[in-house]
Design a protein around this motif. Structure first.
Motif, PDB file in Angstrom:
ATOM      1  N   GLN A 182       0.839  -1.160  -0.069  1.00  0.00           N
ATOM      2  CA  GLN A 182      -0.037   0.075   0.122  1.00  0.00           C
ATOM      3  C   GLN A 182       0.908   1.184   0.023  1.00  0.00           C
ATOM      4  OE1 GLN A 182      -2.767  -0.438   3.553  1.00  0.00           O
ATOM      5  NE2 GLN A 182      -4.182  -1.744   2.087  1.00  0.00           N
ATOM      6  N   GLY A 183       2.136   1.140   0.702  1.00  0.00           N
ATOM      7  CA  GLY A 183       2.788   2.150   0.713  1.00  0.00           C
ATOM      8  C   GLY A 183       3.946   2.545  -0.712  1.00  0.00           C
ATOM      9  N   GLU A 184       4.473   1.301  -0.833  1.00  0.00           N
ATOM     10  CA  GLU A 184       5.323   1.462  -2.022  1.00  0.00           C
ATOM     11  C   GLU A 184       4.962   0.794  -3.255  1.00  0.00           C
ATOM     12  OE1 GLU A 184       8.785  -0.559  -0.309  1.00  0.00           O
ATOM     13  OE2 GLU A 184       8.938   0.933   1.747  1.00  0.00           O
ATOM     14  N   GLY A 185       3.893  -0.075  -3.250  1.00  0.00           N
ATOM     15  CA  GLY A 185       3.479  -0.892  -4.729  1.00  0.00           C
ATOM     16  C   GLY A 185       4.535  -2.039  -4.497  1.00  0.00           C
ATOM     17  N   THR A 186       4.428  -2.765  -5.789  1.00  0.00           N
ATOM     18  CA  THR A 186       5.312  -4.078  -5.689  1.00  0.00           C
ATOM     19  C   THR A 186       6.450  -3.716  -6.635  1.00  0.00           C
ATOM     20  OG1 THR A 186       4.535  -5.026  -7.717  1.00  0.00           O
ATOM     21  CG2 THR A 186       2.975  -5.335  -5.777  1.00  0.00           C
TER      22      THR A 186
END
Length: 262
Positions: free
Chosen positions: A121-125
């Motif tokens: 949620q904070g950084e993506g994948t």
């Protein structure tokens, strides 16, 4: 047991992040600006390996790698896996599950799922700026910094691009409430002072509700969410809407101090 409803729990702005994360970053309470997004929010949310999302077909470079929150969570995840299920000794009925996608953490597998959700949620994948709930926080902040939206793009290697046709135009003076920098360091009097006190009281009420959740009443999380979305949000709007009437910051507006009061 965490002690949330306690003045020692609340950060003292200006301050550094805990645990030495991004040790060179000093976090202020300031009104919105593109510089604040780039120099604070994007630094906090920066992935260990930021994706180079193109503007259509043009790639942009990113700053050198620094110690990130993602690395911090990776260390927690690795230690949980190393120690195994034996560390999960608490009563599962005290876990919060459901609201805002919360996952009950009862073993290694569920802990890893919860940590991965936080990071995504904070950084993506590592291969996409999107998580299961939408574009990750870091890349949302990057949209503001670049002044354009991230849109699906089949021609992009990441299947997303910054689209110059989808502009985000925010005038830092005209469109942003001119809150005084670092409200906890200011002395508010009169109407602004009263509204700031009311905001502190609402914030403290929220912390006490969260303390009840940690103390074994997980059902109270709904009450805490309600306090955050209603009472605290309105208190913040009220103090932000109040101009300072005298002194060196006359004409600027008050702001939330996020101060715990018993």
């Amino acid at each position: 047991m965490p002690q949330i409803a306690n003045a020692s729990f609340v950060p003292s702005y200006t301050d550094h992040l805990p645990m030495g994360i991004e040790s060179s970053l000093v976090v202020h309470l300031k009104r919105y600006s593109r510089n604040l997004v780039e120099q604070t929010f994007m630094v906090i949310e920066e992935p260990e390996t930021p994706l180079k999302i193109p503007v259509k077909t043009v790639l942009f470079g990113f700053p050198p790698q620094i110690r990130t929150i993602g690395q911090f969570y990776a260390a927690i995840r690795a230690e949980i896996v190393r120690q195994g299920n034996s560390i999960f000794t608490g009563n599962p009925s005290r876990q919060v599950a459901g609201p805002l996608g919360a996952v009950a953490v009862t073993d290694v597998d569920s802990a890893v799922v919860a940590i991965n959700t936080i990071v995504e949620q904070g950084e993506g994948t590592p291969t996409s700026p999107a998580s299961a709930t939408g574009v990750a926080h870091f890349y949302r902040f990057e949209e503001l910094a670049k002044g354009m939206k991230i849109m699906p793009d089949p021609a992009s290697p990441l299947k997303f691009s910054f689209d110059p046709a989808q502009t985000i135009a925010i005038d830092d003076a005209r469109d942003v409430i001119q809150m005084v920098d670092d409200p906890p360091l200011q002395q508010f009097d009169g109407k602004v002072g009263g509204l700031a006190d009311a905001c502190d009281a609402a914030y403290s009420k929220l912390l006490r509700a969260l303390q009840g959740v940690f103390d074994g009443a997980p059902g109270q999380i709904e009450d805490a969410i309600g306090l955050m979305r209603d009472e605290l949000e309105q208190a913040i709007k009220d103090v932000l809407g109040a101009p300072i009437e005298s002194g060196p910051h006359q004409g600027l507006h008050g702001g939330p101090r996020f101060k715990y009061v018993a």
